[in-house]
Enzyme design. Sequence first.
Site, PDB file in Angstrom:
ATOM      1  N   CYS A  89      38.619  38.468  36.264  1.00 43.06           N
ATOM      2  CA  CYS A  89      38.572  38.803  34.891  1.00 43.06           C
ATOM      3  C   CYS A  89      37.351  39.962  34.549  1.00 43.06           C
ATOM      4  O   CYS A  89      37.170  40.784  33.708  1.00 43.06           O
ATOM      5  CB  CYS A  89      38.641  37.851  33.599  1.00 43.06           C
ATOM      6  SG  CYS A  89      40.494  37.407  33.569  1.00 43.06           S
ATOM      7  N   GLN A 144      44.117  28.326  34.184  1.00 46.21           N
ATOM      8  CA  GLN A 144      43.268  28.877  33.009  1.00 46.21           C
ATOM      9  C   GLN A 144      43.610  28.309  31.697  1.00 46.21           C
ATOM     10  O   GLN A 144      42.771  27.838  30.886  1.00 46.21           O
ATOM     11  CB  GLN A 144      43.024  30.172  32.867  1.00 46.21           C
ATOM     12  CG  GLN A 144      42.186  30.763  33.894  1.00 46.21           C
ATOM     13  CD  GLN A 144      41.443  32.354  33.518  1.00 46.21           C
ATOM     14  OE1 GLN A 144      41.591  32.709  32.410  1.00 46.21           O
ATOM     15  NE2 GLN A 144      40.771  32.928  34.375  1.00 46.21           N
ATOM     16  N   ARG A 208      49.252  43.185  15.875  1.00 43.09           N
ATOM     17  CA  ARG A 208      50.305  43.102  14.913  1.00 43.09           C
ATOM     18  C   ARG A 208      50.061  42.992  13.589  1.00 43.09           C
ATOM     19  O   ARG A 208      49.621  41.996  12.946  1.00 43.09           O
ATOM     20  CB  ARG A 208      51.249  41.802  15.417  1.00 43.09           C
ATOM     21  CG  ARG A 208      51.437  41.565  17.038  1.00 43.09           C
ATOM     22  CD  ARG A 208      52.186  40.519  17.253  1.00 43.09           C
ATOM     23  NE  ARG A 208      53.477  40.441  16.266  1.00 43.09           N
ATOM     24  CZ  ARG A 208      54.502  39.368  16.671  1.00 43.09           C
ATOM     25  NH1 ARG A 208      54.202  38.711  17.623  1.00 43.09           N
ATOM     26  NH2 ARG A 208      55.123  39.295  15.674  1.00 43.09           N
ATOM     27  N   SER A 235      44.726  35.680  25.103  1.00 42.43           N
ATOM     28  CA  SER A 235      44.751  37.060  25.199  1.00 42.43           C
ATOM     29  C   SER A 235      46.066  37.541  25.467  1.00 42.43           C
ATOM     30  O   SER A 235      47.001  36.965  26.177  1.00 42.43           O
ATOM     31  CB  SER A 235      43.786  37.672  26.384  1.00 42.43           C
ATOM     32  OG  SER A 235      43.917  36.877  27.690  1.00 42.43           O
ATOM     33  N   HIS A 336      44.801  42.538  27.177  1.00 39.82           N
ATOM     34  CA  HIS A 336      43.621  42.024  28.294  1.00 39.82           C
ATOM     35  C   HIS A 336      44.401  42.466  29.741  1.00 39.82           C
ATOM     36  O   HIS A 336      44.474  41.751  30.713  1.00 39.82           O
ATOM     37  CB  HIS A 336      43.241  40.741  28.512  1.00 39.82           C
ATOM     38  CG  HIS A 336      42.240  40.166  29.507  1.00 39.82           C
ATOM     39  ND1 HIS A 336      41.368  41.062  30.397  1.00 39.82           N
ATOM     40  CD2 HIS A 336      42.016  38.878  29.918  1.00 39.82           C
ATOM     41  CE1 HIS A 336      40.700  40.374  30.948  1.00 39.82           C
ATOM     42  NE2 HIS A 336      41.085  39.010  30.906  1.00 39.82           N
ATOM     43  N   CYS A 366      34.300  35.598  30.609  1.00 38.86           N
ATOM     44  CA  CYS A 366      34.598  34.291  31.405  1.00 38.86           C
ATOM     45  C   CYS A 366      35.415  35.010  32.637  1.00 38.86           C
ATOM     46  O   CYS A 366      36.293  35.951  32.334  1.00 38.86           O
ATOM     47  CB  CYS A 366      35.292  33.275  30.653  1.00 38.86           C
ATOM     48  SG  CYS A 366      36.753  33.794  29.827  1.00 38.86           S
ATOM     49  N   GLY A 368      37.880  33.581  36.344  1.00 42.53           N
ATOM     50  CA  GLY A 368      38.623  32.604  36.911  1.00 42.53           C
ATOM     51  C   GLY A 368      37.685  31.807  37.900  1.00 42.53           C
ATOM     52  O   GLY A 368      36.626  32.446  38.411  1.00 42.53           O
TER      53      GLY A 368
END
Length: 377
Positions: A89, A144, A208, A235, A336, A366, A368
Amino acid sequence: MTDVVIVESVRTPFGKKNGSLKDVRPDDLLALVLADLIRRAGVDAAAVEDVIVGCVTQIEEQGWNVARLASLIAGLPVTVPATSVNRMCGSGQQSAHFGAQAILAGDMDIVVAAGVESMSRVKMGSDGKDFSPLLTKRFELVWQGHSAEMMAAKWGLTRQELDEFSFESHQRALNAMRSGFFRKEVLPVAVTTDGGESRMFDTDEGPRADTSLARLAELQPAFKQDGVVTAGNSSQISDGAAALLLMSSSKAQELGLRPRARLVARTVVGSDPVLMLDGVIPATRKALSRAGLSVRDIDVFEINEAFASVVLAWAKEIGPDMGRVNPNGGAIALGHPLGATGCRLMGTLVNELERTGGRFGLQTMCIGHGMATATII
């Protein structure tokens, strides 16, 4: 020693999974932002000394060194090299770190840092198979989403707190869109509708207007039967690309370009690969220490909203003014696209500091398997 500066940034609008960008190849999408970045900056493309691109799932249309292929599609001279990097990420942010480090080392003066991910066309996780028994003997690894549940439990976060944060992310993103805050950073993309009509896609699809706390509360836990993590406070799976133009301050001055920001500090840390998502806490502390700054000195924070539990756990430890954290929403609303988000966050951070007259911004993500990146500009 010269400073590293950000001269320009650009990104595509982020598309929802199987949304407006589903028919656009990721190498073509990345090429669009690379070409536009050079155009916006008004520099000679031949002067770029490397193109460093974050991309997580580097197979299929994102394989074969997508950075090099996209550079050629974009019309950059064949003499401009390119490489793809994967720090999961944090890949896009890492591309900026690697570019800055090359400049600081004196090896280069002009570097493009970028990121791309088409999660509609290249399935997340499809670049791996299973974990080595030697690894699982050491660590009881989990996905995750389960780590996000562990984060919520460790910091005592409730479902209501996570949903309230997620709702606020949508509200802030919608306000930013209505106010035109993203207009400067977004490159419209020509797409074809399912009906065969051509149109310009110019607005992030994730936020949204019809969401509410009541609707978020109706969602079932996604990873644990009695858990608090849902699709609504995580995300969004998305498609997109983003790019930054980095230079030594001396080269920018030579070319008559006005830097938009200066990189002050950057760091990467490792953390528990099972809890996985708490690395943003030590990464933030390390970056602040390296810069000689305190939390109070930071005008804008951009912390990636991989999960609401990550941001709220980080906030409990770091103690920021939450009005300064993700002021225009984050990945829960905007999406993401894994490899692109790091460069998107940095470009958004530059724009927000310019818009508000702030001085320092901090970005952290953060990663993985237990890592995190952090940058102060």
